[in-house]
Design a protein around this motif. Structure first.
Motif, PDB file in Angstrom:
ATOM      1  N   ALA A 109      -4.871 -17.001  70.056  1.00  0.00           N
ATOM      2  CA  ALA A 109      -4.913 -17.465  71.446  1.00  0.00           C
ATOM      3  C   ALA A 109      -3.605 -18.153  71.802  1.00  0.00           C
ATOM      4  O   ALA A 109      -3.025 -18.872  70.979  1.00  0.00           O
ATOM      5  CB  ALA A 109      -6.076 -18.432  71.655  1.00  0.00           C
ATOM      6  N   VAL A 110      -3.172 -17.916  73.031  1.00  0.00           N
ATOM      7  CA  VAL A 110      -1.993 -18.607  73.562  1.00  0.00           C
ATOM      8  C   VAL A 110      -2.457 -19.813  74.374  1.00  0.00           C
ATOM      9  O   VAL A 110      -3.432 -19.731  75.124  1.00  0.00           O
ATOM     10  CB  VAL A 110      -1.155 -17.661  74.454  1.00  0.00           C
ATOM     11  CG1 VAL A 110      -0.195 -18.444  75.348  1.00  0.00           C
ATOM     12  CG2 VAL A 110      -0.358 -16.696  73.585  1.00  0.00           C
ATOM     13  N   ALA A 111      -1.752 -20.929  74.192  1.00  0.00           N
ATOM     14  CA  ALA A 111      -2.060 -22.142  74.956  1.00  0.00           C
ATOM     15  C   ALA A 111      -0.770 -22.804  75.393  1.00  0.00           C
ATOM     16  O   ALA A 111       0.269 -22.666  74.733  1.00  0.00           O
ATOM     17  CB  ALA A 111      -2.887 -23.112  74.116  1.00  0.00           C
ATOM     18  N   ALA A 112      -0.839 -23.519  76.525  1.00  0.00           N
ATOM     19  CA  ALA A 112       0.310 -24.341  76.936  1.00  0.00           C
ATOM     20  C   ALA A 112       0.470 -25.460  75.914  1.00  0.00           C
ATOM     21  O   ALA A 112      -0.516 -26.070  75.483  1.00  0.00           O
ATOM     22  CB  ALA A 112       0.050 -24.923  78.320  1.00  0.00           C
ATOM     23  N   ALA A 113       1.695 -25.725  75.516  1.00  0.00           N
ATOM     24  CA  ALA A 113       1.941 -26.719  74.462  1.00  0.00           C
ATOM     25  C   ALA A 113       1.393 -28.099  74.835  1.00  0.00           C
ATOM     26  O   ALA A 113       0.970 -28.857  73.957  1.00  0.00           O
ATOM     27  CB  ALA A 113       3.434 -26.802  74.162  1.00  0.00           C
ATOM     28  N   ASN A 114       1.350 -28.422  76.143  1.00  0.00           N
ATOM     29  CA  ASN A 114       0.852 -29.750  76.538  1.00  0.00           C
ATOM     30  C   ASN A 114      -0.678 -29.819  76.579  1.00  0.00           C
ATOM     31  O   ASN A 114      -1.251 -30.829  76.965  1.00  0.00           O
ATOM     32  CB  ASN A 114       1.455 -30.179  77.884  1.00  0.00           C
ATOM     33  CG  ASN A 114       1.004 -29.301  79.036  1.00  0.00           C
ATOM     34  OD1 ASN A 114       0.322 -28.293  78.857  1.00  0.00           O
ATOM     35  ND2 ASN A 114       1.406 -29.682  80.244  1.00  0.00           N
ATOM     36  N   ARG A 115      -1.359 -28.725  76.197  1.00  0.00           N
ATOM     37  CA  ARG A 115      -2.827 -28.737  76.063  1.00  0.00           C
ATOM     38  C   ARG A 115      -3.224 -28.607  74.597  1.00  0.00           C
ATOM     39  O   ARG A 115      -4.370 -28.322  74.275  1.00  0.00           O
ATOM     40  CB  ARG A 115      -3.465 -27.575  76.842  1.00  0.00           C
ATOM     41  CG  ARG A 115      -3.150 -27.555  78.318  1.00  0.00           C
ATOM     42  CD  ARG A 115      -3.931 -28.623  79.075  1.00  0.00           C
ATOM     43  NE  ARG A 115      -3.823 -28.401  80.505  1.00  0.00           N
ATOM     44  CZ  ARG A 115      -2.795 -28.772  81.253  1.00  0.00           C
ATOM     45  NH1 ARG A 115      -1.771 -29.403  80.697  1.00  0.00           N
ATOM     46  NH2 ARG A 115      -2.783 -28.540  82.551  1.00  0.00           N
ATOM     47  N   VAL A 116      -2.242 -28.798  73.715  1.00  0.00           N
ATOM     48  CA  VAL A 116      -2.451 -28.639  72.275  1.00  0.00           C
ATOM     49  C   VAL A 116      -2.167 -29.976  71.598  1.00  0.00           C
ATOM     50  O   VAL A 116      -1.230 -30.693  71.985  1.00  0.00           O
ATOM     51  CB  VAL A 116      -1.514 -27.541  71.709  1.00  0.00           C
ATOM     52  CG1 VAL A 116      -1.670 -27.398  70.204  1.00  0.00           C
ATOM     53  CG2 VAL A 116      -1.801 -26.210  72.400  1.00  0.00           C
ATOM     54  N   PHE A 117      -2.985 -30.319  70.598  1.00  0.00           N
ATOM     55  CA  PHE A 117      -2.875 -31.621  69.940  1.00  0.00           C
ATOM     56  C   PHE A 117      -2.986 -31.443  68.430  1.00  0.00           C
ATOM     57  O   PHE A 117      -3.658 -30.520  67.955  1.00  0.00           O
ATOM     58  CB  PHE A 117      -3.989 -32.551  70.441  1.00  0.00           C
ATOM     59  CG  PHE A 117      -4.046 -32.633  71.945  1.00  0.00           C
ATOM     60  CD1 PHE A 117      -3.180 -33.465  72.644  1.00  0.00           C
ATOM     61  CD2 PHE A 117      -4.923 -31.830  72.667  1.00  0.00           C
ATOM     62  CE1 PHE A 117      -3.199 -33.507  74.026  1.00  0.00           C
ATOM     63  CE2 PHE A 117      -4.953 -31.866  74.052  1.00  0.00           C
ATOM     64  CZ  PHE A 117      -4.083 -32.708  74.735  1.00  0.00           C
ATOM     65  N   PRO A 118      -2.336 -32.341  67.674  1.00  0.00           N
ATOM     66  CA  PRO A 118      -2.406 -32.213  66.209  1.00  0.00           C
ATOM     67  C   PRO A 118      -3.824 -32.479  65.695  1.00  0.00           C
ATOM     68  O   PRO A 118      -4.504 -33.385  66.185  1.00  0.00           O
ATOM     69  CB  PRO A 118      -1.431 -33.297  65.730  1.00  0.00           C
ATOM     70  CG  PRO A 118      -1.290 -34.252  66.863  1.00  0.00           C
ATOM     71  CD  PRO A 118      -1.505 -33.472  68.116  1.00  0.00           C
ATOM     72  N   LEU A 119      -4.264 -31.669  64.743  1.00  0.00           N
ATOM     73  CA  LEU A 119      -5.586 -31.846  64.130  1.00  0.00           C
ATOM     74  C   LEU A 119      -5.393 -32.502  62.759  1.00  0.00           C
ATOM     75  O   LEU A 119      -4.852 -31.885  61.846  1.00  0.00           O
ATOM     76  CB  LEU A 119      -6.292 -30.496  63.966  1.00  0.00           C
ATOM     77  CG  LEU A 119      -7.677 -30.548  63.323  1.00  0.00           C
ATOM     78  CD1 LEU A 119      -8.666 -31.320  64.199  1.00  0.00           C
ATOM     79  CD2 LEU A 119      -8.203 -29.141  63.040  1.00  0.00           C
ATOM     80  N   PRO A 120      -5.828 -33.768  62.629  1.00  0.00           N
ATOM     81  CA  PRO A 120      -5.644 -34.464  61.348  1.00  0.00           C
ATOM     82  C   PRO A 120      -6.400 -33.770  60.212  1.00  0.00           C
ATOM     83  O   PRO A 120      -7.428 -33.127  60.444  1.00  0.00           O
ATOM     84  CB  PRO A 120      -6.229 -35.856  61.614  1.00  0.00           C
ATOM     85  CG  PRO A 120      -6.244 -35.999  63.096  1.00  0.00           C
ATOM     86  CD  PRO A 120      -6.452 -34.615  63.641  1.00  0.00           C
ATOM     87  N   ASP A 121      -5.884 -33.925  58.997  1.00  0.00           N
ATOM     88  CA  ASP A 121      -6.488 -33.278  57.832  1.00  0.00           C
ATOM     89  C   ASP A 121      -7.919 -33.731  57.582  1.00  0.00           C
ATOM     90  O   ASP A 121      -8.691 -33.013  56.959  1.00  0.00           O
ATOM     91  CB  ASP A 121      -5.645 -33.563  56.575  1.00  0.00           C
ATOM     92  CG  ASP A 121      -4.311 -32.826  56.624  1.00  0.00           C
ATOM     93  OD1 ASP A 121      -4.239 -31.787  57.302  1.00  0.00           O
ATOM     94  OD2 ASP A 121      -3.349 -33.291  55.987  1.00  0.00           O
TER      95      ASP A 121
END
Length: 331
Positions: A109-121
């Motif tokens: 899936a493509v997403a705008a970078a400002n709608r993406v967040f780091p997922l902690p381990d």
């Protein structure tokens, strides 16, 4: 002569016409999208299933996507590639999204970078797919629209689903007294483990009396309402002076007496995450990421389905007897 790079294909769910769950078609020859500037391509490991996606699919919702389209907004996975000007992420990063541009019920899936967040381990991909819409919606309902304050009471009506559990966790962490309803014993236990001080079974014919006995004559300050077409009339009887009902979910019409709002100067306020401004989304994201860091934000994953069972997932999310966490597709 250099061969033109052939774009690879992927499995993705496509909707060619609006209608029932059967219009969801899993196809194996969909082109993998290419991220443009300020976009990222994510290899999807899990995607959340939200009730709103069933309304959009049926064609009855205010927002109608251009056909054909791929549903899904909350994905969790790994960055596959990034478009121009993207500096926040690189290939291999674990991430979750609030929304996608190409649709989440797919292998990529493509997403705008400002709608993406780091997922902690510390969170797995299923949990990552249970963050976006539920937690951002719950935060918006409680604070951006509901103006909740520490020390107030909140009733989460339908607390065992994705948004409901998010609301319980956030409200508890922020110092509110949290009451929740669910339709099963199991659902009640889940909400008590996730922030509710007290749980009520909304299938009990006297449950509103039990809530009144718990809140006393003052009533409840805020109600987070997932099924307003069933509960709104009763909700107005439960509110405190200047109390407010936050309409998060609705599946039809209901008759109410507006006088019930006059007697307490109470409010009925609609909540739509789609209408959030950039600043409001940023505020939600900050609160959510802080909650993950602090450890109180722990998404509860309920039913899990492979992509092949997407039709079943759409049937179950509307017809199941009681939610127990966030429904996700696993890829």
């Amino acid at each position: 002569v250099a061969m033109a790079a052939t774009r690879s294909v992927m499995r993705a769910v496509r909707v060619f016409e609006f209608g029932g769950p059967e219009v969801l078609k899993l196809q194996s020859d969909v082109l993998v999208p290419v991220p443009k500037e300020n976009q990222v391509l994510i290899k999807v490991h899990a995607c959340g299933v939200n009730p709103v996606e069933t309304y959009i699919r049926s064609g009855t919702y205010a927002r109608k996507p251009v056909l054909p389209y791929t549903p899904g907004s909350d994905v969790a996975g790994v960055i596959e590639s990034v478009g121009e000007h993207v500096t926040a992420f690189k290939k291999g990063d674990r991430v979750f999204t609030l929304e996608t541009l190409s649709g989440g019920y797919a292998e990529y899936a493509v997403a705008a970078a400002n709608r993406v967040f780091p997922l902690p381990d510390k969170l797995d991909f299923g949990q990552g797919a249970a963050i976006g819409v539920p937690y951002f919606t719950a935060y918006r309902a409680l604070f951006q629209k509901g103006c909740a304050k520490a020390g107030e009471s909140v009733l989460v009506h339908g607390a065992s689903g994705g948004v409901g559990l998010a609301a319980c966790q956030i409200a508890r962490a922020c110092g509110l007294k949290v009451l929740g309803t669910a339709g099963t014993e199991e659902g009640m236990n889940v909400i008590l483990r996730n922030g509710a001080h007290q749980a009520f079974n909304h299938r009990d014919p006297n449950y509103t009396e039990r809530i009144k006995a718990c809140t006393g004559p003052g009533g409840v300050d805020i109600i987070i309402e997932m099924l307003s077409n069933v509960n709104l009339d009763a909700d107005l009887q439960l509110l405190s002076y200047a109390g407010r009902v936050m309409v998060v979910g609705c599946r039809g019409r209901i008759e109410i007496n507006p006088r019930d709002t006059m007697s307490k100067e109470s409010s009925i306020i609609g909540v739509s995450l789609f209408l959030a401004t950039e600043e409001e989304r940023h505020e939600c994201a900050t609160a959510v990421l802080d909650g993950i860091e602090a450890g109180w934000l722990k998404p509860v994953v309920g039913l899990e389905y492979p992509l092949e069972k997407v039709v079943q997932a759409h049937e179950d999310i509307i017809c199941s007897s009681g939610a127990r966490g966030k429904m996700v597709l696993l890829l």
